[in-house]
Design a protein around this motif. Structure first.
Motif, PDB file in Angstrom:
ATOM      1  N   ARG A 118     -37.998   0.849 -15.256  1.00  0.00           N
ATOM      2  CA  ARG A 118     -37.600  -0.150 -16.006  1.00  0.00           C
ATOM      3  C   ARG A 118     -36.210  -0.113 -16.586  1.00  0.00           C
ATOM      4  O   ARG A 118     -36.109   1.148 -17.014  1.00  0.00           O
ATOM      5  N   ARG A 119     -35.416  -0.872 -16.241  1.00  0.00           N
ATOM      6  CA  ARG A 119     -33.669  -0.711 -16.630  1.00  0.00           C
ATOM      7  C   ARG A 119     -33.173  -2.062 -16.278  1.00  0.00           C
ATOM      8  O   ARG A 119     -33.778  -2.968 -16.133  1.00  0.00           O
ATOM      9  N   ASP A 120     -31.979  -1.941 -17.121  1.00  0.00           N
ATOM     10  CA  ASP A 120     -31.297  -3.253 -17.287  1.00  0.00           C
ATOM     11  C   ASP A 120     -30.337  -3.441 -15.829  1.00  0.00           C
ATOM     12  O   ASP A 120     -29.690  -2.511 -15.418  1.00  0.00           O
ATOM     13  N   VAL A 121     -30.578  -4.466 -15.181  1.00  0.00           N
ATOM     14  CA  VAL A 121     -29.866  -4.911 -13.582  1.00  0.00           C
ATOM     15  C   VAL A 121     -28.902  -5.989 -13.823  1.00  0.00           C
ATOM     16  O   VAL A 121     -29.289  -6.905 -14.447  1.00  0.00           O
ATOM     17  N   THR A 122     -27.754  -5.786 -13.318  1.00  0.00           N
ATOM     18  CA  THR A 122     -26.762  -6.761 -13.182  1.00  0.00           C
ATOM     19  C   THR A 122     -26.345  -7.040 -11.669  1.00  0.00           C
ATOM     20  O   THR A 122     -26.068  -5.980 -11.078  1.00  0.00           O
ATOM     21  N   HIS A 123     -26.668  -8.282 -11.007  1.00  0.00           N
ATOM     22  CA  HIS A 123     -26.541  -8.491  -9.759  1.00  0.00           C
ATOM     23  C   HIS A 123     -25.069  -9.152  -9.772  1.00  0.00           C
ATOM     24  O   HIS A 123     -24.844 -10.263 -10.137  1.00  0.00           O
ATOM     25  N   VAL A 124     -24.087  -8.281  -9.090  1.00  0.00           N
ATOM     26  CA  VAL A 124     -22.996  -8.621  -8.755  1.00  0.00           C
ATOM     27  C   VAL A 124     -22.378  -8.777  -7.445  1.00  0.00           C
ATOM     28  O   VAL A 124     -22.822  -7.872  -6.565  1.00  0.00           O
ATOM     29  N   LEU A 125     -21.938  -9.952  -6.934  1.00  0.00           N
ATOM     30  CA  LEU A 125     -21.622  -9.933  -5.340  1.00  0.00           C
ATOM     31  C   LEU A 125     -20.119 -10.061  -5.625  1.00  0.00           C
ATOM     32  O   LEU A 125     -19.394 -11.102  -5.961  1.00  0.00           O
ATOM     33  N   ARG A 126     -19.526  -9.419  -4.634  1.00  0.00           N
ATOM     34  CA  ARG A 126     -17.956  -9.245  -4.641  1.00  0.00           C
ATOM     35  C   ARG A 126     -17.469  -9.744  -3.219  1.00  0.00           C
ATOM     36  O   ARG A 126     -17.980  -9.623  -2.020  1.00  0.00           O
ATOM     37  N   LEU A 127     -16.603 -10.876  -3.521  1.00  0.00           N
ATOM     38  CA  LEU A 127     -16.106 -11.713  -2.373  1.00  0.00           C
ATOM     39  C   LEU A 127     -14.456 -11.610  -2.455  1.00  0.00           C
ATOM     40  O   LEU A 127     -13.810 -10.851  -3.559  1.00  0.00           O
ATOM     41  N   HIS A 128     -13.717 -11.965  -1.397  1.00  0.00           N
ATOM     42  CA  HIS A 128     -12.346 -11.778  -1.198  1.00  0.00           C
ATOM     43  C   HIS A 128     -11.794 -12.975  -0.806  1.00  0.00           C
ATOM     44  O   HIS A 128     -12.355 -13.853   0.045  1.00  0.00           O
ATOM     45  N   ASP A 170     -15.834 -11.041  -8.349  1.00  0.00           N
ATOM     46  CA  ASP A 170     -17.116 -10.690  -8.419  1.00  0.00           C
ATOM     47  C   ASP A 170     -17.826 -11.461  -9.142  1.00  0.00           C
ATOM     48  O   ASP A 170     -17.487 -12.033 -10.503  1.00  0.00           O
ATOM     49  N   VAL A 171     -18.695 -12.351  -8.520  1.00  0.00           N
ATOM     50  CA  VAL A 171     -19.687 -13.310  -8.914  1.00  0.00           C
ATOM     51  C   VAL A 171     -20.963 -12.566  -9.518  1.00  0.00           C
ATOM     52  O   VAL A 171     -21.611 -11.847  -8.916  1.00  0.00           O
ATOM     53  N   ARG A 172     -20.911 -13.115 -10.984  1.00  0.00           N
ATOM     54  CA  ARG A 172     -22.342 -12.632 -11.705  1.00  0.00           C
ATOM     55  C   ARG A 172     -23.637 -13.451 -11.221  1.00  0.00           C
ATOM     56  O   ARG A 172     -23.704 -14.578 -12.058  1.00  0.00           O
ATOM     57  N   LEU A 173     -24.233 -12.802 -10.338  1.00  0.00           N
ATOM     58  CA  LEU A 173     -25.499 -13.709  -9.797  1.00  0.00           C
ATOM     59  C   LEU A 173     -26.565 -13.867 -10.802  1.00  0.00           C
ATOM     60  O   LEU A 173     -27.588 -14.771 -11.083  1.00  0.00           O
ATOM     61  N   GLY A 174     -26.849 -12.780 -11.855  1.00  0.00           N
ATOM     62  CA  GLY A 174     -27.998 -12.603 -12.734  1.00  0.00           C
ATOM     63  C   GLY A 174     -27.931 -11.322 -13.528  1.00  0.00           C
ATOM     64  O   GLY A 174     -27.425 -10.605 -12.796  1.00  0.00           O
ATOM     65  N   ALA A 175     -28.397 -11.455 -14.622  1.00  0.00           N
ATOM     66  CA  ALA A 175     -28.644 -10.159 -15.088  1.00  0.00           C
ATOM     67  C   ALA A 175     -30.379 -10.016 -15.756  1.00  0.00           C
ATOM     68  O   ALA A 175     -30.743 -11.223 -16.115  1.00  0.00           O
ATOM     69  N   TRP A 176     -30.793  -9.033 -15.800  1.00  0.00           N
ATOM     70  CA  TRP A 176     -32.335  -8.836 -16.181  1.00  0.00           C
ATOM     71  C   TRP A 176     -32.370  -7.521 -17.251  1.00  0.00           C
ATOM     72  O   TRP A 176     -31.957  -6.397 -16.676  1.00  0.00           O
ATOM     73  N   SER A 177     -32.984  -7.694 -18.182  1.00  0.00           N
ATOM     74  CA  SER A 177     -33.335  -6.712 -19.272  1.00  0.00           C
ATOM     75  C   SER A 177     -34.558  -6.129 -18.985  1.00  0.00           C
ATOM     76  O   SER A 177     -35.538  -6.573 -18.871  1.00  0.00           O
ATOM     77  N   LYS A 178     -34.432  -4.753 -18.989  1.00  0.00           N
ATOM     78  CA  LYS A 178     -35.992  -3.706 -18.778  1.00  0.00           C
ATOM     79  C   LYS A 178     -36.816  -4.214 -17.557  1.00  0.00           C
ATOM     80  O   LYS A 178     -37.662  -4.661 -18.045  1.00  0.00           O
ATOM     81  N   ALA A 179     -36.138  -4.577 -16.590  1.00  0.00           N
ATOM     82  CA  ALA A 179     -36.759  -5.079 -15.651  1.00  0.00           C
ATOM     83  C   ALA A 179     -37.380  -3.773 -14.471  1.00  0.00           C
ATOM     84  O   ALA A 179     -36.817  -2.966 -14.529  1.00  0.00           O
ATOM     85  N   LEU A 180     -38.362  -4.216 -13.961  1.00  0.00           N
ATOM     86  CA  LEU A 180     -39.186  -3.261 -13.068  1.00  0.00           C
ATOM     87  C   LEU A 180     -38.231  -3.364 -11.552  1.00  0.00           C
ATOM     88  O   LEU A 180     -37.808  -4.208 -11.116  1.00  0.00           O
ATOM     89  N   THR A 181     -37.777  -2.033 -11.443  1.00  0.00           N
ATOM     90  CA  THR A 181     -36.976  -1.861 -10.175  1.00  0.00           C
ATOM     91  C   THR A 181     -37.417  -0.775  -9.283  1.00  0.00           C
ATOM     92  O   THR A 181     -38.108   0.291  -9.615  1.00  0.00           O
ATOM     93  N   VAL A 182     -37.190  -1.123  -7.992  1.00  0.00           N
ATOM     94  CA  VAL A 182     -37.456  -0.137  -6.798  1.00  0.00           C
ATOM     95  C   VAL A 182     -36.149  -0.219  -5.766  1.00  0.00           C
ATOM     96  O   VAL A 182     -35.363  -1.180  -5.898  1.00  0.00           O
ATOM     97  N   PRO A 183     -36.012   0.829  -5.104  1.00  0.00           N
ATOM     98  CA  PRO A 183     -34.948   0.877  -4.266  1.00  0.00           C
ATOM     99  C   PRO A 183     -35.053  -0.240  -3.105  1.00  0.00           C
ATOM    100  O   PRO A 183     -36.346  -0.553  -2.657  1.00  0.00           O
ATOM    101  N   ARG A 184     -33.995  -1.280  -2.757  1.00  0.00           N
ATOM    102  CA  ARG A 184     -34.305  -2.138  -1.772  1.00  0.00           C
ATOM    103  C   ARG A 184     -34.959  -1.734  -0.944  1.00  0.00           C
ATOM    104  O   ARG A 184     -35.548  -2.735  -0.019  1.00  0.00           O
ATOM    105  N   GLN A 185     -34.486  -0.748  -0.038  1.00  0.00           N
ATOM    106  CA  GLN A 185     -35.211  -0.252   1.336  1.00  0.00           C
ATOM    107  C   GLN A 185     -36.892   0.018   1.414  1.00  0.00           C
ATOM    108  O   GLN A 185     -37.382   0.229   2.273  1.00  0.00           O
ATOM    109  N   ALA A 186     -37.399   0.059   0.019  1.00  0.00           N
ATOM    110  CA  ALA A 186     -38.771   0.113  -0.230  1.00  0.00           C
ATOM    111  C   ALA A 186     -39.371  -0.989   0.039  1.00  0.00           C
ATOM    112  O   ALA A 186     -40.714  -1.094   0.324  1.00  0.00           O
ATOM    113  N   ILE A 187     -38.716  -2.380   0.130  1.00  0.00           N
ATOM    114  CA  ILE A 187     -39.439  -3.594   0.351  1.00  0.00           C
ATOM    115  C   ILE A 187     -39.676  -3.890   1.809  1.00  0.00           C
ATOM    116  O   ILE A 187     -38.553  -3.648   2.581  1.00  0.00           O
TER     117      ILE A 187
END
Length: 414
Positions: free
Chosen positions: A44-54, A349-366
């Motif tokens: 469980r951790r705080d996650v912020t999803h940021v997408l970088r564009l140019h 840097d687009v802030r697509l979303g933020a989640w507090s204390k969310a369950l997280t796993v490495p993306r390659q595990a999906i």
């Protein structure tokens, strides 16, 4: 004899040692062959999803100035190519202009001369039409007089024929011949009169067509001459574009020949700025109008601005490959200053979303099975509900618990 026995004993000892070393190396190879698979712990951790564009900076209100196209027969009879114009005057780069100020002037002499020539031709043909109409009116009056004279002669001949019963036979025959001659003459005059009217109308119409054609050419030449004077449509800053000329890049200058449709400069209104970026189609999920963004300039990395996604193009366009498409996205800048000028490259840097204390796993595990996301826990596949996928992590809503260990494919490590 004793030495031979010692040699035999030494050979047996070396053979025994060789067998012992061979039997010891085999288990080492077996032990390294089967390495355990890597795993990662669900946290469980705080996650912020940021997408970088140019993209690049541009003004929200700007007007482009392009080389105009000559209408009608503008360049056909003047010796000038209709697809190229010569710049005679152009505004200096960085000049502040107001509405109506002259930005660019192209060589207008050919169009001005053509307008004067066609204007004179139009006036001459107008007078020719009037003269022809007057001549035809005079001729028509003469023809009508002759026609009335022939009608009166026919009436008189008919009256003379009515007296034939009282006249000798020879006189009666003369009267009949006179009547026939009067009828033939009247018929001929009427036919000739109609033909003359048709010919007269055709002559006048020919002159009118030439007159109207000269008038249109005159109007086109005047419009072209005015079109070659380009004035500022809005108030702002004149920014010259870089164009390709004589094998090099440079700003347009007076005396140079430019082709029609080429962009020469932009009039940029001061104030509101925006950043235009190209968005990969795979990054489209989660992009909605109104999302906040942080904007930095490549030339001024310490300058930071707040932005907002204002719009997405409705249609994706193909890029280098038909399989990969891109969309245009526009971000407004909230706190623009004097540093923010057009054509600067920027990172968004687009802030697509933020989640507090969310369950997280490495993306390659999906992994996916029949469109359902899941993870492998202790070798058993388990379906999960994915809230978001960041560049490295997956945010899980349900399906696993904190502390579970998920398998990573391909020996990857968390």
């Amino acid at each position: 004899m004793h030495s031979i026995s010692r040699l035999i004993s030494l050979g047996l000892l070396l053979a025994a040692v060789g067998c012992a070393s061979g039997s010891a190396s085999a288990p080492v190879a077996d032990s390294t062959a089967s390495a355990p698979s890597s795993t990662a712990v669900v946290e469980r951790r705080d996650v912020t999803h940021v997408l970088r564009l140019h993209g690049s900076v541009e003004a929200q209100n700007a007007a482009a100035v392009v080389v105009p196209r000559i209408m009608g027969q503008g360049g056909l009879n003047t010796g000038q190519s209709p697809n190229a114009l010569v710049v005679t005057r152009i505004v200096t780069n960085g000049t502040r202009v107001r509405v109506g100020d002259l930005l660019v002037e192209f060589d207008r002499q050919a169009q001005v001369n053509l307008a004067l020539e066609k204007k004179a031709e139009f006036r001459d043909l107008t007078e020719q039409v009037r003269k022809k109409q007057a001549e035809q009116a005079e001729q028509r009056a003469k023809d009508e007089t002759a026609l009335m004279t022939a009608e009166n002669a026919l009436k008189l001949a008919r009256l003379e024929v009515d007296k034939n019963e009282l006249l000798p036979k020879i006189e009666a025959e003369k009267n009949l011949l006179l009547r026939e001659a009067a009828e033939a003459e009247l018929a001929q005059l009427r036919k000739t009169y109609d033909l003359k009217l048709t010919a007269a109308r055709a002559e006048v119409r020919t002159l009118e067509v030439r007159r109207d054609r000269a008038r249109r050419a005159w109007e086109h030449a005047e419009a072209n001459a005015e079109r070659l004077l380009i004035r500022a449509p809005i108030e702002g800053l004149a920014v010259l574009r870089t164009i390709w000329k004589s094998g090099r890049l440079g700003e347009p200058q007076e005396g140079e020949e430019v082709r029609t449709g080429l962009g020469l400069l932009d009039v940029v209104a001061e104030g509101a700025m925006r950043v235009r970026v190209k968005l990969n189609q795979s990054d489209l999920p989660g992009m909605t109008v109104g999302l906040p963004a942080d904007i930095t300039l490549d030339a001024y990395p310490k300058q930071r601005y707040s932005g907002r996604l204002d719009g997405l193009a409705p249609v994706a366009t193909p890029g280098m490959s038909d399989k990969v498409r891109t969309l245009l996205a526009v971000f407004s800048v909230q706190n623009a200053d004097a540093t923010l000028t057009p054509d600067l490259s920027a990172a968004v840097d687009v802030r697509l979303g933020a989640w507090s204390k969310a369950l997280t796993v490495p993306r390659q595990a999906i992994s996916w099975r029949d469109g359902v996301a899941g993870v492998s826990v202790n070798g058993q596949w388990r379906a999960v509900t994915v809230t978001a996928l960041t560049e490295r992590e997956a945010v899980i809503e349900k399906g696993v618990a904190a502390g579970d260990r998920v398998d990573l494919p391909g020996g990857a490590r968390s």
